[in-house]
Design a protein around this motif. Sequence first.
Motif, PDB file in Angstrom:
ATOM      1  N   TYR A 283      44.059 103.591  11.096  1.00 54.34           N
ATOM      2  CA  TYR A 283      42.913 104.292  11.660  1.00 54.34           C
ATOM      3  C   TYR A 283      42.345 103.481  13.102  1.00 54.34           C
ATOM      4  CZ  TYR A 283      38.325 106.478  12.715  1.00 54.34           C
ATOM      5  OH  TYR A 283      37.384 107.154  13.573  1.00 54.34           O
ATOM      6  N   THR A 284      42.235 104.141  14.157  1.00 53.36           N
ATOM      7  CA  THR A 284      41.735 103.604  15.433  1.00 53.36           C
ATOM      8  C   THR A 284      40.456 104.511  15.901  1.00 53.36           C
ATOM      9  OG1 THR A 284      43.817 102.453  16.167  1.00 53.36           O
ATOM     10  CG2 THR A 284      42.007 102.966  17.964  1.00 53.36           C
ATOM     11  N   GLN A 308      42.631  96.008  -1.388  1.00 52.99           N
ATOM     12  CA  GLN A 308      42.868  94.568  -0.779  1.00 52.99           C
ATOM     13  C   GLN A 308      42.856  94.473   0.472  1.00 52.99           C
ATOM     14  OE1 GLN A 308      46.549  92.929  -2.668  1.00 52.99           O
ATOM     15  NE2 GLN A 308      45.387  92.322  -4.314  1.00 52.99           N
ATOM     16  N   LYS A 309      42.174  93.443   1.184  1.00 56.35           N
ATOM     17  CA  LYS A 309      42.038  93.445   2.658  1.00 56.35           C
ATOM     18  C   LYS A 309      42.581  91.926   3.192  1.00 56.35           C
ATOM     19  CE  LYS A 309      38.521  93.495   6.343  1.00 56.35           C
ATOM     20  NZ  LYS A 309      37.153  93.403   6.495  1.00 56.35           N
ATOM     21  N   SER A 310      43.071  91.981   4.374  1.00 57.72           N
ATOM     22  CA  SER A 310      43.848  90.806   5.002  1.00 57.72           C
ATOM     23  C   SER A 310      43.422  90.757   6.332  1.00 57.72           C
ATOM     24  CB  SER A 310      45.237  90.748   4.829  1.00 57.72           C
ATOM     25  OG  SER A 310      45.968  89.754   5.495  1.00 57.72           O
ATOM     26  N   ALA A 311      43.279  89.685   7.070  1.00 50.73           N
ATOM     27  CA  ALA A 311      42.978  89.334   8.367  1.00 50.73           C
ATOM     28  C   ALA A 311      44.106  89.620   9.306  1.00 50.73           C
ATOM     29  CB  ALA A 311      42.235  88.030   8.616  1.00 50.73           C
ATOM     30  N   ASN A 338      36.786  95.820  10.425  1.00 52.58           N
ATOM     31  CA  ASN A 338      38.242  95.756  11.131  1.00 52.58           C
ATOM     32  C   ASN A 338      39.182  95.005  10.225  1.00 52.58           C
ATOM     33  OD1 ASN A 338      38.373  97.156  13.665  1.00 52.58           O
ATOM     34  ND2 ASN A 338      36.941  95.511  14.314  1.00 52.58           N
ATOM     35  N   GLY A 339      40.425  95.062  10.065  1.00 54.65           N
ATOM     36  CA  GLY A 339      41.457  94.307   9.451  1.00 54.65           C
ATOM     37  C   GLY A 339      42.597  95.433   8.778  1.00 54.65           C
ATOM     38  N   ALA A 357      47.999  99.361   5.979  1.00 54.00           N
ATOM     39  CA  ALA A 357      47.107 100.311   7.154  1.00 54.00           C
ATOM     40  C   ALA A 357      46.036  99.164   7.957  1.00 54.00           C
ATOM     41  CB  ALA A 357      46.510 101.504   6.460  1.00 54.00           C
ATOM     42  N   GLU A 358      46.140  99.579   9.112  1.00 46.65           N
ATOM     43  CA  GLU A 358      45.074  98.725   9.764  1.00 46.65           C
ATOM     44  C   GLU A 358      43.861  99.607  10.289  1.00 46.65           C
ATOM     45  OE1 GLU A 358      44.671  95.961  13.938  1.00 46.65           O
ATOM     46  OE2 GLU A 358      46.541  97.301  13.435  1.00 46.65           O
TER      47      GLU A 358
END
Length: 601
Positions: A283-284, A308-311, A338-339, A357-358
């Motif tokens: 998603y942007t 989960q989230k990652s930079a 953001n991430g 997914a970003e």
Amino acid sequence: MKKQKSNRVLLCAVMLTPAGAMAEVLSQDTFSAYTAGTELPGQNPAINGYAGAWTDVAFGDAEPAVEAGSLTYAGANYAPGGGEKVSKLADGAGINAANSGRVERLLQPSLTATGTTTGTLYLSWLFQTGNENAVANADTYQTLALWNGSAGNDAARDFEAGVALGDFATANYGFRVDNNAPSNLNIPRDANTHLFVVRFNLSSTTLSDSVTVWIDPVLGAGEPTGGVTVTGKDLVWDRLALSDYASNSSAWDDIRWGNTFASVTTEPVVPAIPQIEAQPVSYTGFVGEAYTLQSGAIASPAPTYQWQKSADGISGWTDVDGQTANTLQFFFIQYADNGFYRVVATNDNGAATSEVAEVSVVYPPPRIQTQPASVSAPAGGTAVFSIAATALGDLTYQWYKGDDLLEGETAATLTLSNVQSADEDGYRVSLSDNGGTIIDGFPATTVDSEVATLTVFDPPSGLFSHDPFSIAAGYVEGILPTQNPAIPGYTGAWTDVDFGDAGPAITSGSLVYANPQYLGSSGDKASVATDITEGEITAANSGRVFRLLDPTAAVNDTTAGTLYMSFLFQSGQETGATVYQMLSLFNTNTADANRNFDIGL
């Protein structure tokens, strides 16, 4: 009551499960959640309907093992399970303890049969005997069986099917119920993969149970007729066993339980290890918006989820607290969100991870809801421009005339008084939103409106527009749409409106008004012919046309003064019924909601 087949004294808690209350698919074991290359004993994947690990039975030293690759069944409409299979290799040296084996696994109450169980259960599986040594060393015993108590006690064997030359008294595929007389399925043993389907009709009445067995039934048209049926039985079991006592290779696969024929044959198999079926989508957008990352996995048992989230989307993955559903909802996305995100679906058999997914958001510029509109005003009059917008933070405004900043004009509305021709230009407003500054210290975001023009005209005096609908004024006889004579006060051509197919037309001769004081015209007229079919008003005899007015005749919110308008009108009244014959003034378009004034019949 049916007798329990046991010589033991048991204290039992019995769960009665009506057939109508069970889900169609009760259990599916495709052997995909196992360790390939390892014998079954000790393996304990979570498969619905089973309890505890597979257990070795004292039947030999070579137990069936999990082997990579599933059996392939050639029959039409069968829904394959994929995964692996359980198999035994061929051994041409003869039949002995070194190449024989039996394993069993306990069943949960949903798949067991007791003296009080009623309803219908279906069981299916794929089976293959390699038949490599059929002449020298026959297929002595290769079966799938249901037992009540240990599979080491032949007296507790309740049902078995496969190949067993001695026990089934045939070289064909067969089965046996209750250790009694065997039944011949009349298909010679071969090296092909075969589908066995069994229907158990269970009753609490003594000697009222029945078993029907099909081998390679026709699929896709409901439950088939035929099969081989045995009646008058008391069926009681609590475990499933696989046995191999033959020098030929053997394999089992896709063991399924259900309460319909289709559920164990044609319905898709749910994998034991989770499989991701729906991937999250990147998603942007802007801070403050709402968005939902959504994924989905299938598995039996059903999986749990952890987002989960990652930079960077590669490493450093950490769990997102509390996000344990298949969706991750952002009700108000913040810049800190953001991430890169993924979800892990897990059950007792394993886990599957979705694609990455970003989420990428920035602070939005002000959002303009209503742009300033162009304005026409008479010299000496007032012109007003306005804008409507929203923002995350505080909105500020700055109006411009062309490229020149208008000092002090910092409101949502720009009012120009006593306008003159020198004021004619394009006007726009620049909007700023300091939401990002307040929350994260970012610079304010800005956006410029569209340019609205100011047109200044000399105020009308006396008669400034007269349309006689005359040939001399530029009209031609015929329908009005597309006619564009130069008439003061009007702009553009007459235009048809989707109101019917019979629009007004120019016809020769002007209307005659009887008052001698009226200063009439000597032109023609705009008219619609009579439709003599009384009472029938349709698209074929209806019509509407419009023409835009120029600023001298148009009225807006800042118009001041007095305007007069006159016209001649005649309704022929030939048929007596008049639904709508009007001269109207509209604003913006001819939708009924924008009708400002109308007069006539």
